[in-house]
Design a protein around this motif. Structure first.
Motif, PDB file in Angstrom:
ATOM      1  N   ILE A   1      43.891  57.231  42.203  1.00  0.00           N
ATOM      2  CA  ILE A   1      44.186  55.829  42.633  1.00  0.00           C
ATOM      3  C   ILE A   1      45.122  56.308  43.601  1.00  0.00           C
ATOM      4  O   ILE A   1      45.207  55.621  44.621  1.00  0.00           O
ATOM      5  N   LYS A   2      46.483  57.128  43.342  1.00  0.00           N
ATOM      6  CA  LYS A   2      47.397  57.265  44.350  1.00  0.00           C
ATOM      7  C   LYS A   2      46.975  57.833  45.589  1.00  0.00           C
ATOM      8  O   LYS A   2      47.377  57.503  46.556  1.00  0.00           O
ATOM      9  N   ALA A   3      46.047  58.728  45.492  1.00  0.00           N
ATOM     10  CA  ALA A   3      45.256  59.602  46.753  1.00  0.00           C
ATOM     11  C   ALA A   3      44.667  58.450  47.566  1.00  0.00           C
ATOM     12  O   ALA A   3      44.523  58.448  48.759  1.00  0.00           O
ATOM     13  N   THR A   4      43.981  57.533  46.896  1.00  0.00           N
ATOM     14  CA  THR A   4      43.350  56.414  47.687  1.00  0.00           C
ATOM     15  C   THR A   4      44.256  55.595  48.380  1.00  0.00           C
ATOM     16  O   THR A   4      43.892  55.268  49.550  1.00  0.00           O
ATOM     17  N   LEU A   5      45.677  55.318  47.866  1.00  0.00           N
ATOM     18  CA  LEU A   5      46.406  54.656  48.592  1.00  0.00           C
ATOM     19  C   LEU A   5      47.008  55.303  49.702  1.00  0.00           C
ATOM     20  O   LEU A   5      47.115  54.872  50.900  1.00  0.00           O
ATOM     21  N   ALA A   6      47.018  56.955  49.578  1.00  0.00           N
ATOM     22  CA  ALA A   6      47.650  57.817  50.697  1.00  0.00           C
ATOM     23  C   ALA A   6      46.467  57.499  51.811  1.00  0.00           C
ATOM     24  O   ALA A   6      47.074  57.466  52.953  1.00  0.00           O
ATOM     25  N   ASP A   7      45.298  57.543  51.586  1.00  0.00           N
ATOM     26  CA  ASP A   7      44.232  57.423  52.549  1.00  0.00           C
ATOM     27  C   ASP A   7      44.369  56.112  53.325  1.00  0.00           C
ATOM     28  O   ASP A   7      44.165  55.961  54.605  1.00  0.00           O
TER      29      ASP A   7
END
Length: 631
Positions: free
Chosen positions: A604-610
């Motif tokens: 989920i945090k990777a999605t935010l970064a993208d």
């Protein structure tokens, strides 16, 4: 005072000498006789058939002069001239003709000299409308006759048109020299002001006479009204050029500028004059090289006056605060007249300066002291906040009203300020507003601290503490009733945001761990209800920050959702709307969901970064999370 123009002097220097010039002309033309002009036939009819050079013809000529029939007298002399050229001519006859022509010329010029004092009666006057009309026709007739003489090679011509122009030029100069000083419209006007004002009145009066009476005596193609206007313009121009050669005091300098740029052009806006005179073609009354020093002197004086006035107003405000005075109230609100007084003064000064110097860009320069005033005003506010006297809170409320007035003035009346002054003042005002709001709200947040501490705890999850916070907020909000309406709206809006930030900050501290789905759904319901209650309370008090409720709703949705893709979509929505959202915020939020695996949190945090990488900056983006620090 020198009034005579170079143009008039040049005209007089080049005029022929009467009557010698005419006798010499006749002697040349006798040697080379020419056909008689066509006007002679008309003369024969008017003289009853008498030869122009006969005793009866000469007597008729005198009668014409006595009756101010200058055109007919000119015809008579042209007839005599023609007769002399076609017969044996004695020296005595040529001298007599030259003398009579000189007499006619003198009478015509005398009539011109009285052009601006035309009498309505047809007799017993130096000039009447009919006499001037006849004189003008005689001048035009003589000009035509000169054309015939020029064709026969005569170089020494009468040039009556030139005589006409120089005579009117002298007339105008004499009328502007011989003036009675009149009232200027102010107490104790200087001699310079009285003299200029008197010349202006005389110019207006005389031009109206030209338009109403003199114009009828000239053919339309003569454009006599504009010719007179040009003479007056040149004469005034020379007079003013002499005046500004002297060192002028500030009062005379300002008067001359205003008279040249405002009052003088206003004369030609008179409907009677405007349709006859091309004011634009006259040009400026003073050249740029003479206007510029006057403008600099005037603008420097206005700048100093503005600086002195604004400093005095601020000093009075500081003195009241130092003495412990509370601001006055109007309609239940704390007010200060500092901004109003300064705004009115600036508006009036720049508007007046624009009229005086005929340039808004130049007039704007007098507002430079405003930027220094704003910095000193800011220093005073910071000092007041630091000392925190008993009257500081009320004065900060009044200051908010001043800041708002200044800001609106700078944003609406942008034409009054140079860009650097406007932008610099707005930056200072933004800082002052934020500082005053923070000061007023700091004591409120301090009073609410005990209630804030219960947010995000198990007691809060049982809904036992938030109702007390709402009651406390409602009580604290009452202390802002004496803030002006628009300022109160902004202040309440900021308070609304700060309370919401504190709510999220406490929530993300992680004091509550939600292990079961039922707990997460309960937390969702609590946050959603709190969002609704906060929104209802602050909206009732005037806040327009509706978007704050949506932040809490989106956070509540993250707590409720169980599917990772659904949580990802909600986080993407938050990151897209609020670009200051960071991984630490999402990490803290996801830790509350104790049943979420570490791998899922990482996804989920990777999605935010993208999302943040792909985000395209745009207008209207709000900041919220940057004020929330998460450890």
């Amino acid at each position: 005072m020198r009034i005579r123009s170079e143009r008039a002097a040049n005209l007089r220097r080049n005029l022929p000498l009467s009557p010698t010039w005419f006798r010499d002309t006749l002697q040349r033309m006798v040697k080379h006789p020419s056909p008689p002009p066509v006007e002679v036939d008309r003369l024969s009819e008017s003289d009853g058939g008498e030869p122009p050079q006969s005793s009866a013809g000469i007597a008729k000529f005198k009668q014409l002069l006595e009756g101010q029939c200058f055109h007919e007298a000119s015809l008579h002399l042209i007839g005599r001239e023609s007769s002399l050229l076609s017969s044996q001519t004695s020296e005595e006859e040529m001298d007599k003709l030259a003398a009579d022509r000189s007499l006619l010329e003198n009478l015509v010029l005398k009539c011109l000299q009285h052009s601006l004092t035309l009498a309505s009666a047809e007799v017993n006057s130096e000039a009447t409308p009919s006499a001037l009309r006849s004189a003008v026709k005689a001048i035009y007739l003589e000009e035509k006759q000169d054309v015939l003489r020029r064709e026969k090679g005569c170089q020494n011509l009468s040039q009556w048109q030139r005589l006409h122009d120089s005579t009117l030029c002298s007339l105008v100069q004499d009328r502007l020299e011989d003036l009675q000083m009149g009232p200027v419209g102010q107490k104790n006007p200087s001699h310079i002001q009285s003299h200029i004002q008197s010349m202006g009145r005389k110019l207006r009066e005389d031009l109206l006479v030209v338009v109403r009476q003199v114009k009828t005596c000239y053919p339309p193609e003569a454009k006599i009204c504009h010719f007179y206007a040009t003479l007056y313009h040149q004469t005034l121009r020379a007079a003013l050029a002499d005046i500004v050669d002297f060192v002028l005091d500030d009062q005379d300098c300002s008067f001359i500028l205003r008279w040249v740029n405002e009052y003088y052009p206003g004369i030609f806006e008179n409907p009677e004059l405007a349709c006859e005179i091309d004011a634009a073609a006259l040009g400026k009354l003073l050249p740029e090289e003479l206007l510029q020093p006057l403008e600099e002197q005037h603008l420097s004086k206005q700048t100093a006056e503005l600086s002195t006035f604004t400093s005095r107003v601020l000093e009075e405000e500081v003195q009241k605060w130092n003495q412990g005075a509370e601001p006055s109230t109007e309609e239940g609100c704390c007010v200060s007249h500092l901004a109003y007084d300064i705004i009115q003064f600036i508006n009036g000064m720049v508007t007046a300066a624009e009229k005086v110097v005929r340039s808004l860009q130049k007039a704007q320069t007098i507002t430079h002291p405003l930027l220094d005033l704003m910095h000193r005003y800011k220093v005073h506010q910071e000092d007041a906040i630091k000392q925190n006297k008993a009257n500081t809170k009320a004065n900060m409320k009044a200051n908010l009203g001043c800041v708002e007035q200044f800001r609106d003035f700078l944003l609406i009346k942008t034409h009054l300020f140079p860009e650097n002054v406007q932008e610099g003042c707005l930056r200072v005002l933004t800082d002052m507003k934020q500082s005053a709001c923070s000061y007023l709200l700091s004591s409120v947040h301090k009073a609410l601290k005990s209630q804030y501490q219960k947010l995000g705890t198990s007691d809060w999850l049982k809904r036992n503490s938030f109702q007390k916070l709402l009651e406390a907020l409602e009580r604290e909000l009452q202390q802002f009733q004496d803030v002006s309406p628009t300022c109160r709206q902004e202040l309440i809006g900021q308070f609304h945001q700060e309370v919401t930030e504190e709510y999220v900050r406490r929530l993300l501290r992680g004091d509550v761990r939600l292990k079961a789905r039922e707990q997460q759904e309960r937390a969702y319901a609590v946050v959603k209800d709190d969002a609704e209650n906060l929104h209802r309370l602050f909206t009732k008090e005037g806040s327009k920050e509706d978007w704050l409720k949506e932040i809490l709703i989106k956070i509540a949705e993250v707590l409720r959702l169980q599917d990772v893709p659904a949580i990802q979509m909600q986080v993407v929505s938050l990151g897209s709307t609020y670009p200051d959202l960071r991984e630490t915020h999402i990490s803290a939020l996801l830790k509350m969901k104790a049943n979420l695996s570490k791998a899922h949190r990482k996804t989920i945090k990777a999605t935010l970064a993208d999302t943040l990488k792909e985000r395209i900056p745009g207008n209207g983006e709000r900041t919220f999370f940057s004020n929330i620090e998460v450890k």
